[in-house]
Design a protein around this motif. Sequence first.
Motif, PDB file in Angstrom:
ATOM      1  N   ASP A   6     -12.657  -6.926  15.154  1.00  0.00           N
ATOM      2  CA  ASP A   6     -13.478  -6.627  14.100  1.00  0.00           C
ATOM      3  C   ASP A   6     -12.840  -6.423  12.717  1.00  0.00           C
ATOM      4  N   ARG A  16     -10.651   3.913  16.041  1.00  0.00           N
ATOM      5  CA  ARG A  16     -10.834   2.395  16.582  1.00  0.00           C
ATOM      6  C   ARG A  16     -11.607   2.062  17.956  1.00  0.00           C
ATOM      7  N   VAL A  17     -11.404   3.270  18.781  1.00  0.00           N
ATOM      8  CA  VAL A  17     -12.309   2.959  20.076  1.00  0.00           C
ATOM      9  C   VAL A  17     -12.624   4.432  20.324  1.00  0.00           C
ATOM     10  N   GLN A  49     -16.007   1.650  11.640  1.00  0.00           N
ATOM     11  CA  GLN A  49     -15.543   1.827  10.356  1.00  0.00           C
ATOM     12  C   GLN A  49     -16.363   2.900   9.324  1.00  0.00           C
ATOM     13  N   VAL A  61     -20.767  -2.355  15.549  1.00  0.00           N
ATOM     14  CA  VAL A  61     -19.623  -1.782  16.314  1.00  0.00           C
ATOM     15  C   VAL A  61     -19.909  -2.257  17.819  1.00  0.00           C
ATOM     16  N   THR A  64     -19.933  -2.814  21.585  1.00  0.00           N
ATOM     17  CA  THR A  64     -20.380  -1.893  22.665  1.00  0.00           C
ATOM     18  C   THR A  64     -20.111  -2.386  24.035  1.00  0.00           C
ATOM     19  N   ALA A  83     -11.667  -4.090  19.553  1.00  0.00           N
ATOM     20  CA  ALA A  83     -11.701  -3.476  18.294  1.00  0.00           C
ATOM     21  C   ALA A  83     -10.962  -4.164  17.305  1.00  0.00           C
ATOM     22  N   ARG A 107     -18.072   2.065  25.851  1.00  0.00           N
ATOM     23  CA  ARG A 107     -17.087   2.054  25.031  1.00  0.00           C
ATOM     24  C   ARG A 107     -17.711   1.397  23.557  1.00  0.00           C
ATOM     25  N   TYR A 108     -17.007   2.310  22.833  1.00  0.00           N
ATOM     26  CA  TYR A 108     -17.698   2.000  21.169  1.00  0.00           C
ATOM     27  C   TYR A 108     -16.205   1.617  20.674  1.00  0.00           C
ATOM     28  N   GLY A 109     -16.372   0.362  19.962  1.00  0.00           N
ATOM     29  CA  GLY A 109     -15.152   0.009  19.245  1.00  0.00           C
ATOM     30  C   GLY A 109     -15.191  -0.737  17.939  1.00  0.00           C
ATOM     31  N   GLY A 110     -13.995  -0.441  17.169  1.00  0.00           N
ATOM     32  CA  GLY A 110     -14.366  -1.155  15.858  1.00  0.00           C
ATOM     33  C   GLY A 110     -15.147  -0.441  14.825  1.00  0.00           C
ATOM     34  N   ASP A 164      -6.335   6.989  17.524  1.00  0.00           N
ATOM     35  CA  ASP A 164      -6.923   5.783  17.543  1.00  0.00           C
ATOM     36  C   ASP A 164      -8.240   5.592  18.761  1.00  0.00           C
TER      37      ASP A 164
END
Length: 203
Positions: free
Chosen positions: A109, A8-9, A76, A82, A84, A106, A71-74, A50
């Motif tokens: 999203d 997720r993150v 899939q 994404v 960021t 995240a 930070r990279y989050g979400g 996660d």
Amino acid sequence: MRASAAPRVHLFVCANRREGSPLGPGCADRGEAVYDALKREVSRRRLVADVWVTKTHCLGICPKGGATVARYGGAQGLGTEVATAILSEVDAADAGAILDHALAAAGRDETPRASEKSSLDWATLEGELAAIEELQKNKVFALARRLKPGLTAEDIQNPHDFPELDDPDWHYADGILTGIQSVTSAMRALRKRRDEPNDRGGE
């Protein structure tokens, strides 16, 4: 190319060290402290699956205090947006707040439908790669001009003409750019091969 499971993150913490570099000492021990604090917080919350925390080299921003965290989050999988962020002057005490904000971002999203996950959106993928390449080009250029002010984009195409560019951090950033460009070329070649049967069928 195959999409793999993603957290997720994903947090990248700069712990880069420079000795006697005009770019400064890097995040070094400050980054190590932030990395350790984030790993402890992730473990404490039982979020190992996660949230991934990765120690990395220079992220292009060198704060006077604290460290830099990307930070990279979400995420899939391929073809999805994404969220960021790049955070600077991060201290170990910020670990909890960083996780809270990252997980909240995240969570906003939308999860793609199964059919969307299985399809490869070439246009979206090319757009993402183009954006990543442009960011890395800017980073390489900025690092070069910090090492030797006044350099142009054309100058750095011939780094051997400038001894100042014989710097491990600059070569590292330039190598990443080359890798991104190689992936882009390979992806376009793959797309062309996949499209060729359709093109021949329409003749």
